[in-house]
Design a protein around this motif. Sequence first.
Motif, PDB file in Angstrom:
ATOM      1  N   PHE A 121       0.831  -1.211   0.000  1.00 34.28           N
ATOM      2  CA  PHE A 121       0.000   0.000   0.000  1.00 34.28           C
ATOM      3  C   PHE A 121       0.860   1.252   0.000  1.00 34.28           C
ATOM      4  O   PHE A 121       1.864   1.339   0.706  1.00 34.28           O
ATOM      5  CB  PHE A 121      -0.931   0.024   1.212  1.00 34.28           C
ATOM      6  N   PHE A 122       0.429   2.233  -0.795  1.00 34.24           N
ATOM      7  CA  PHE A 122       1.040   3.565  -0.773  1.00 34.24           C
ATOM      8  C   PHE A 122      -0.080   4.594  -0.769  1.00 34.24           C
ATOM      9  O   PHE A 122      -0.982   4.555  -1.609  1.00 34.24           O
ATOM     10  CB  PHE A 122       1.940   3.757  -1.996  1.00 34.24           C
ATOM     11  N   GLY A 123      -0.041   5.514   0.176  1.00 29.57           N
ATOM     12  CA  GLY A 123      -1.145   6.452   0.344  1.00 29.57           C
ATOM     13  C   GLY A 123      -1.124   7.654  -0.565  1.00 29.57           C
ATOM     14  O   GLY A 123      -2.118   8.362  -0.680  1.00 29.57           O
ATOM     15  N   GLY A 124      -0.007   7.907  -1.227  1.00 27.64           N
ATOM     16  CA  GLY A 124       0.104   9.117  -2.037  1.00 27.64           C
ATOM     17  C   GLY A 124      -0.132   8.904  -3.520  1.00 27.64           C
ATOM     18  O   GLY A 124      -0.759   7.937  -3.957  1.00 27.64           O
ATOM     19  N   ARG A 125       0.394   9.833  -4.299  1.00 31.93           N
ATOM     20  CA  ARG A 125       0.261   9.823  -5.756  1.00 31.93           C
ATOM     21  C   ARG A 125       1.518   9.212  -6.376  1.00 31.93           C
ATOM     22  O   ARG A 125       2.636   9.504  -5.953  1.00 31.93           O
ATOM     23  CB  ARG A 125       0.083  11.265  -6.269  1.00 31.93           C
ATOM     24  N   ILE A 126       1.331   8.359  -7.381  1.00 28.59           N
ATOM     25  CA  ILE A 126       2.453   7.807  -8.125  1.00 28.59           C
ATOM     26  C   ILE A 126       2.530   8.528  -9.463  1.00 28.59           C
ATOM     27  O   ILE A 126       1.579   8.504 -10.256  1.00 28.59           O
ATOM     28  CB  ILE A 126       2.304   6.288  -8.325  1.00 28.59           C
ATOM     29  N   SER A 127       3.641   9.189  -9.697  1.00 27.89           N
ATOM     30  CA  SER A 127       3.813   9.973 -10.919  1.00 27.89           C
ATOM     31  C   SER A 127       4.880   9.325 -11.799  1.00 27.89           C
ATOM     32  O   SER A 127       6.071   9.371 -11.490  1.00 27.89           O
ATOM     33  CB  SER A 127       4.215  11.409 -10.560  1.00 27.89           C
ATOM     34  N   LEU A 128       4.417   8.718 -12.885  1.00 24.47           N
ATOM     35  CA  LEU A 128       5.305   8.073 -13.856  1.00 24.47           C
ATOM     36  C   LEU A 128       4.973   8.617 -15.247  1.00 24.47           C
ATOM     37  O   LEU A 128       4.807   7.872 -16.204  1.00 24.47           O
ATOM     38  CB  LEU A 128       5.123   6.547 -13.806  1.00 24.47           C
ATOM     39  N   ASP A 129       4.868   9.936 -15.323  1.00 18.14           N
ATOM     40  CA  ASP A 129       4.395  10.578 -16.543  1.00 18.14           C
ATOM     41  C   ASP A 129       5.362  10.461 -17.717  1.00 18.14           C
ATOM     42  O   ASP A 129       4.965  10.678 -18.865  1.00 18.14           O
ATOM     43  CB  ASP A 129       4.079  12.057 -16.277  1.00 18.14           C
ATOM     44  N   SER A 130       6.615  10.072 -17.471  1.00 17.00           N
ATOM     45  CA  SER A 130       7.571   9.922 -18.570  1.00 17.00           C
ATOM     46  C   SER A 130       7.697   8.472 -19.033  1.00 17.00           C
ATOM     47  O   SER A 130       8.394   8.184 -20.007  1.00 17.00           O
ATOM     48  CB  SER A 130       8.954  10.436 -18.143  1.00 17.00           C
ATOM     49  N   LEU A 131       6.999   7.572 -18.362  1.00 20.48           N
ATOM     50  CA  LEU A 131       7.078   6.148 -18.695  1.00 20.48           C
ATOM     51  C   LEU A 131       6.315   5.867 -19.990  1.00 20.48           C
ATOM     52  O   LEU A 131       5.139   6.199 -20.108  1.00 20.48           O
ATOM     53  CB  LEU A 131       6.492   5.320 -17.555  1.00 20.48           C
ATOM     54  N   THR A 132       6.980   5.240 -20.962  1.00 23.43           N
ATOM     55  CA  THR A 132       6.351   4.968 -22.261  1.00 23.43           C
ATOM     56  C   THR A 132       5.984   3.498 -22.439  1.00 23.43           C
ATOM     57  O   THR A 132       5.291   3.140 -23.386  1.00 23.43           O
ATOM     58  CB  THR A 132       7.272   5.394 -23.415  1.00 23.43           C
ATOM     59  N   SER A 133       6.439   2.637 -21.522  1.00 23.08           N
ATOM     60  CA  SER A 133       6.113   1.211 -21.584  1.00 23.08           C
ATOM     61  C   SER A 133       5.897   0.682 -20.173  1.00 23.08           C
ATOM     62  O   SER A 133       6.619   1.049 -19.242  1.00 23.08           O
ATOM     63  CB  SER A 133       7.245   0.427 -22.261  1.00 23.08           C
ATOM     64  N   ALA A 134       4.895  -0.198 -20.021  1.00 19.26           N
ATOM     65  CA  ALA A 134       4.596  -0.771 -18.711  1.00 19.26           C
ATOM     66  C   ALA A 134       5.400  -2.041 -18.447  1.00 19.26           C
ATOM     67  O   ALA A 134       5.260  -2.650 -17.383  1.00 19.26           O
ATOM     68  CB  ALA A 134       3.109  -1.071 -18.604  1.00 19.26           C
ATOM     69  N   GLU A 135       6.222  -2.418 -19.381  1.00 23.31           N
ATOM     70  CA  GLU A 135       7.008  -3.637 -19.228  1.00 23.31           C
ATOM     71  C   GLU A 135       7.911  -3.542 -17.988  1.00 23.31           C
ATOM     72  O   GLU A 135       8.680  -2.601 -17.832  1.00 23.31           O
ATOM     73  CB  GLU A 135       7.871  -3.865 -20.472  1.00 23.31           C
ATOM     74  N   GLY A 136       7.775  -4.534 -17.106  1.00 26.11           N
ATOM     75  CA  GLY A 136       8.587  -4.562 -15.891  1.00 26.11           C
ATOM     76  C   GLY A 136       8.055  -3.722 -14.751  1.00 26.11           C
ATOM     77  O   GLY A 136       8.606  -3.759 -13.648  1.00 26.11           O
ATOM     78  N   LEU A 137       6.990  -2.973 -14.984  1.00 27.62           N
ATOM     79  CA  LEU A 137       6.426  -2.126 -13.937  1.00 27.62           C
ATOM     80  C   LEU A 137       5.601  -2.967 -12.962  1.00 27.62           C
ATOM     81  O   LEU A 137       4.686  -3.680 -13.371  1.00 27.62           O
ATOM     82  CB  LEU A 137       5.546  -1.033 -14.547  1.00 27.62           C
ATOM     83  N   VAL A 138       5.919  -2.867 -11.676  1.00 30.82           N
ATOM     84  CA  VAL A 138       5.157  -3.565 -10.636  1.00 30.82           C
ATOM     85  C   VAL A 138       4.644  -2.522  -9.656  1.00 30.82           C
ATOM     86  O   VAL A 138       5.431  -1.823  -9.016  1.00 30.82           O
ATOM     87  CB  VAL A 138       6.021  -4.610  -9.892  1.00 30.82           C
ATOM     88  N   LEU A 139       3.343  -2.428  -9.556  1.00 32.24           N
ATOM     89  CA  LEU A 139       2.703  -1.450  -8.678  1.00 32.24           C
ATOM     90  C   LEU A 139       2.184  -2.130  -7.413  1.00 32.24           C
ATOM     91  O   LEU A 139       1.916  -3.334  -7.426  1.00 32.24           O
ATOM     92  CB  LEU A 139       1.540  -0.772  -9.418  1.00 32.24           C
ATOM     93  N   PRO A 140       2.023  -1.383  -6.326  1.00 30.99           N
ATOM     94  CA  PRO A 140       1.468  -1.976  -5.097  1.00 30.99           C
ATOM     95  C   PRO A 140       0.013  -2.389  -5.294  1.00 30.99           C
ATOM     96  O   PRO A 140      -0.640  -1.986  -6.260  1.00 30.99           O
ATOM     97  CB  PRO A 140       1.596  -0.844  -4.077  1.00 30.99           C
ATOM     98  N   GLU A 141      -0.493  -3.190  -4.372  1.00 31.30           N
ATOM     99  CA  GLU A 141      -1.861  -3.690  -4.478  1.00 31.30           C
ATOM    100  C   GLU A 141      -2.895  -2.581  -4.323  1.00 31.30           C
ATOM    101  O   GLU A 141      -3.988  -2.662  -4.871  1.00 31.30           O
ATOM    102  CB  GLU A 141      -2.122  -4.766  -3.424  1.00 31.30           C
ATOM    103  N   SER A 142      -2.535  -1.558  -3.580  1.00 30.85           N
ATOM    104  CA  SER A 142      -3.484  -0.471  -3.315  1.00 30.85           C
ATOM    105  C   SER A 142      -2.767   0.869  -3.260  1.00 30.85           C
ATOM    106  O   SER A 142      -1.683   0.969  -2.683  1.00 30.85           O
ATOM    107  CB  SER A 142      -4.213  -0.717  -1.996  1.00 30.85           C
ATOM    108  N   ILE A 143      -3.395   1.876  -3.875  1.00 30.83           N
ATOM    109  CA  ILE A 143      -2.849   3.232  -3.880  1.00 30.83           C
ATOM    110  C   ILE A 143      -3.946   4.186  -3.423  1.00 30.83           C
ATOM    111  O   ILE A 143      -5.060   4.162  -3.945  1.00 30.83           O
ATOM    112  CB  ILE A 143      -2.347   3.625  -5.285  1.00 30.83           C
ATOM    113  N   GLY A 144      -3.619   5.024  -2.460  1.00 33.45           N
ATOM    114  CA  GLY A 144      -4.611   5.957  -1.942  1.00 33.45           C
ATOM    115  C   GLY A 144      -4.826   7.158  -2.836  1.00 33.45           C
ATOM    116  O   GLY A 144      -5.903   7.747  -2.857  1.00 33.45           O
ATOM    117  N   GLY A 145      -3.798   7.545  -3.604  1.00 31.73           N
ATOM    118  CA  GLY A 145      -3.889   8.713  -4.474  1.00 31.73           C
ATOM    119  C   GLY A 145      -4.109   8.341  -5.930  1.00 31.73           C
ATOM    120  O   GLY A 145      -4.724   7.326  -6.245  1.00 31.73           O
ATOM    121  N   SER A 146      -3.568   9.171  -6.827  1.00 32.87           N
ATOM    122  CA  SER A 146      -3.723   8.956  -8.265  1.00 32.87           C
ATOM    123  C   SER A 146      -2.477   8.294  -8.853  1.00 32.87           C
ATOM    124  O   SER A 146      -1.418   8.254  -8.226  1.00 32.87           O
ATOM    125  CB  SER A 146      -3.967  10.294  -8.972  1.00 32.87           C
ATOM    126  N   ILE A 147      -2.628   7.767 -10.079  1.00 33.64           N
ATOM    127  CA  ILE A 147      -1.500   7.221 -10.830  1.00 33.64           C
ATOM    128  C   ILE A 147      -1.405   7.978 -12.146  1.00 33.64           C
ATOM    129  O   ILE A 147      -2.361   8.013 -12.926  1.00 33.64           O
ATOM    130  CB  ILE A 147      -1.675   5.728 -11.145  1.00 33.64           C
TER     131      ILE A 147
END
Length: 222
Positions: A121-147
């Motif tokens: 879990f992460f309560g804040g915002r995840i900012s990956l605005d420069s990411l062009t591919s989701a390959e290899g990206l692992v996100l937490p099960e729950s996010i309190g903010g925006s992605i």
Amino acid sequence: YIYKDNALQCAEGNSLQWIMICGFVYIIFDKYLKKEHDMKLLTLIDKKVNNNIELTLDELKFLYEINGQIKGFGYEEDPRIEEIKSKRNKRRDYSLIFNVKEEEVALSQEECLNNPEKFKFFGGRISLDSLTSAEGLVLPESIGGSIDLSSLTSAEGLVLPKHVGGNIELWSLASAEGLVLPHGFDLNKLICPYNIKEEIMNNPDKYYMEPPTEEDKKGIKR
């Protein structure tokens, strides 16, 4: 007869205007009540924290704006919100709100992305605005903010969290193919081209995760 017709049209017009005015007044009054409620509750929480009194689960959810933004009478966010949070054990608070272990709560984007197996879990915002591919990206099960994944053009390989409290920003997505949203996610919080949103609305079963199992419900609670 002409006079009667005109009088009837005038009455109907006045009635419509009156309904519109009443509706507008109701909206303004409703917003006022929301602000009044929020400020009173924030004051109560402030006093409890300063006197080392435990907060209830509902008060914690309110403080961390889990179910909605705290509204005040000023133009800026009430400074007491961050002041109160600075006095709190955020990791413990989030663990109580989302029913996870304290050690599974990340307090920064770097922390949760560098060790996604540990932090659920992460309560804040995840900012990956420069990411062009989701390959290899692992996100937490729950996010309190925006992605923010606004540079992704394809959802291929993208595995979203089971719960996202804020927006999912996919401005550059070219197709809905491969996109799977959290179960029950509000489409109003999906920021993407309209044709993709329309495709999801027409085929919801294809683009949403399965409902949580009983085992899942024992974990993160909405």
